[in-house]
Design an enzyme around this catalytic site. Structure first.
Site, PDB file in Angstrom:
ATOM      1  CG  HIS A  95      14.776  -4.582   0.735  1.00 14.97           C
ATOM      2  ND1 HIS A  95      16.038  -5.071   0.437  1.00 14.97           N
ATOM      3  CD2 HIS A  95      14.543  -3.615  -0.210  1.00 14.97           C
ATOM      4  CE1 HIS A  95      16.526  -4.432  -0.623  1.00 14.97           C
ATOM      5  NE2 HIS A  95      15.646  -3.535  -1.034  1.00 14.97           N
ATOM      6  CG  HIS A 132      16.219   0.862   0.040  1.00 14.03           C
ATOM      7  ND1 HIS A 132      17.217   1.230  -0.828  1.00 14.03           N
ATOM      8  CD2 HIS A 132      15.705  -0.282  -0.463  1.00 14.03           C
ATOM      9  CE1 HIS A 132      17.290   0.358  -1.822  1.00 14.03           C
ATOM     10  NE2 HIS A 132      16.388  -0.580  -1.621  1.00 14.03           N
ATOM     11  CG  HIS A 173      12.563  -2.964  -7.539  1.00 16.17           C
ATOM     12  ND1 HIS A 173      13.404  -3.317  -8.571  1.00 16.17           N
ATOM     13  CD2 HIS A 173      13.350  -2.786  -6.450  1.00 16.17           C
ATOM     14  CE1 HIS A 173      14.654  -3.348  -8.132  1.00 16.17           C
ATOM     15  NE2 HIS A 173      14.656  -3.029  -6.840  1.00 16.17           N
ATOM     16  CG  ASP A 231      14.053  -6.390  -3.507  1.00 14.15           C
ATOM     17  OD1 ASP A 231      13.499  -7.500  -3.338  1.00 14.15           O
ATOM     18  OD2 ASP A 231      15.287  -6.235  -3.538  1.00 14.15           O
TER      19      ASP A 231
HETATM   20 NI    NI Z   1      15.747  -2.204  -2.747  1.00 18.85          NI
END
Ligand code: NI
Length: 521
Positions: free
Chosen positions: A385, A389, A476, A335
């Site tokens: 995503h 954010h 991530h 991510d």
């Molecule tokens: Ni995230």
């Protein structure tokens, strides 16, 4: 009337008694020794299987379910080929037989780290070993030697042709209850598939009969040239089933094994009621071809032409058809990128034929459009995503819509492929968020908390030891330790028996259209 010649011979012998040489026949300069017909077919040593490590393009597969009592190894070609389907069907049959015997169902199973399951290739020579030895070998057989083993050998690699021999051995209560072998050939240039038997024309047993009997007769040291009687039905059937497991040797010789007990009147005349052991019969190309099918002829020509193996065109891992109900799958997701670490992850994945999934932030895509395009081109998924954010439930419906839609547009612009699922930041969603996103929300069941700057070994342990088949792992690709440990994580998961798949593969070839998902179980 007969008296006179006898007298003449007697007289001649008497005359020669003192000088034999003078009576020898005149030398005949045109004399030749009698010619003996060259054998068309011969008893030979069985050709050695090939080492798959030396063959480009093959993907070794391996499963082990100790609860059911099954272990299987096989080799697949790149892509979703008919030959892969035939090979997998052999494995599926073995599983189904074991399930029927035990009443236990098969489950894709992983093992503790150190299980060594990254070693997935055919073990050269394993199909030729005694049945009991195969099942008792932990690298080949089920746990404790009780259950079913599927082993494989690459027997032919010539031109575009690849031949794999697969043997299924089942042991129940210490007794071998079944033992079957099939040889499967693929023409990787056309996708055509044939069994060993299908290399031959239908009348091959009849066409080869005389040559086979002659070879066996010579093997028993006979120099007889007595004519060979046509075969009966049982003999034809015996030759036919031997031909089913034909192996084409590297020089194009078609090789099959006559079982012990082979008989023919011409052998009985030599005092051989039936052969005492199996005999490997080699049919050279010139003798084989008139009895082959079109597929078999092309294969024999390719092998005898000594062109070498032409590896099939590679297919990136993410474009492979993976059956996660057969092999244990895990989806690694990354991510908050793309970042400067993303390309390194792609390199590590490519080196291990693994597929990944990236949940990217829309606002970062344009600045790293090249790595996004590369990821998609190499079969990884690049999914949504959001743009920046945010905490989505705190936004207005229009803002949620824009966060998702703008990101989809950015990824599509960079790669030509738009995301079809999304991951809400922080895993936060509500009914409004799901409705406005309009696509499935993919969460995770394994979180390594890699943002906490953990020690490498802790990070590796979490990412390797926690997943179960069907798991979705969250990491991530913006953190250096995550990038640095990726290769070790991939290796650890492969060692446990996992196949590294993207989310589409994890969900059976099609991403979910709606709902909230934490794993594919
Ligand atoms: Ni995230």
């Amino acid at each position: 009337m007969r008296a006179r010649p006898i007298v003449a011979v007697t007289a001649a012998l008497a005359a020669c008694a003192g000088l034999l040489v003078a009576c020898a026949p005149e030398p005949n300069p045109g004399w030749q020794p009698p010619t003996w017909p060259v054998a068309q077919v011969a008893v030979i040593a069985a050709p050695e299987p090939l080492d798959p490590a030396g063959l480009e393009g093959l993907h070794g597969q391996r499963i082990r379910d100790d609860v059911l009592g099954v272990q299987a190894r096989w080799s697949q070609l790149p892509g979703d080929t008919a030959s892969n389907a035939r090979v997998v069907a052999v494995v599926r049959d073995a599983i189904a037989q074991r399930e029927a015997r035990t009443g236990t169902g098969y489950t894709p199973t992983v093992h503790a780290r150190g299980a060594g399951l990254a070693d997935r290739a055919c073990v050269p020579g394993s199909t030729a070993r005694p049945a009991a030895e195969i099942v008792a070998d932990p690298a080949l057989g089920p746990d404790g030697g009780e259950g079913t083993a599927v082993v494989c050998d690459i027997v032919t690699a010539a031109g575009a042709y690849l031949g794999q021999r697969m043997r299924t051995v089942a042991v129940q209560d210490g007794v071998v209850v079944s033992d079957s072998t099939v040889v499967l050939y693929a023409d990787t240039s056309t996708g055509a598939v044939a069994t060993g038997g299908e290399l031959w024309a239908e009348n091959a047993p009849a066409l080869l009969w005389e040559a086979v009997v002659d070879a066996v007769r010579r093997e028993h040291r006979s120099l007889s040239l007595a004519p060979i009687a046509p075969p009966d039905e049982a003999s034809l059937a015996l030759i036919g089933s031997a031909l089913d497991q034909t192996v084409v040797a590297p020089d194009g010789t078609a090789v099959f094994t006559l079982p012990a007990g082979f008989s023919a009147p011409e052998l009985a005349a030599l005092g051989v009621a039936a052969t005492s052991g199996p005999l490997t019969i080699g049919v050279p190309p010139a003798t084989a071809v008139p009895a082959t099918s079109a597929f078999g002829e092309a294969l024999v020509q390719a092998a005898s032409g000594a062109a070498g193996f032409v590896p099939p065109a590679p297919v990136a891992a993410g474009f492979e058809a993976v059956d996660c109900s057969l092999v244990p799958c895990v989806a690694l997701t990354y991510d908050d990128g793309p970042s400067g670490y993303t390309a390194g992850l792609l390199d590590e994945a490519a080196a291990r034929h693994g597929a990944l999934t990236f949940f990217v932030l829309g606002q970062l895509v344009a600045g790293r459009a090249d790595v996004v395009a590369r990821a998609v081109a190499e079969g990884h998924l690049v999914e949504n995503h959001t743009w920046s954010h945010p905490h989505l439930p705190a936004l207005t419906p229009a803002q949620v819509r824009a966060q998702v839609a703008d990101t989809t547009a950015a990824v599509a612009a960079a790669s030509g492929a738009g995301p079809t699922v999304f991951r809400p930041p922080y895993g936060e969603y509500d009914a409004m968020v799901l409705a406005e996103a309009g696509v499935a929300a993919i969460l995770w069941d394994v979180d390594t908390n890699d943002w906490q700057q953990l020690a490498d070994d802790v990070l590796i342990e979490r990412a390797v030891d926690t997943p179960r088949p069907g798991s979705i792992v969250l990491q991530h690709d913006i953190h250096e330790p995550t990038a640095r440990t990726a290769g070790a994580v991939f290796d650890g998961l492969l060692d446990r028996g996992f196949t590294l798949v993207n989310l589409r593969q994890l969900f059976g070839g099609e991403l979910p259209a709606s709902g909230v998902w934490r794993s594919a179980r």
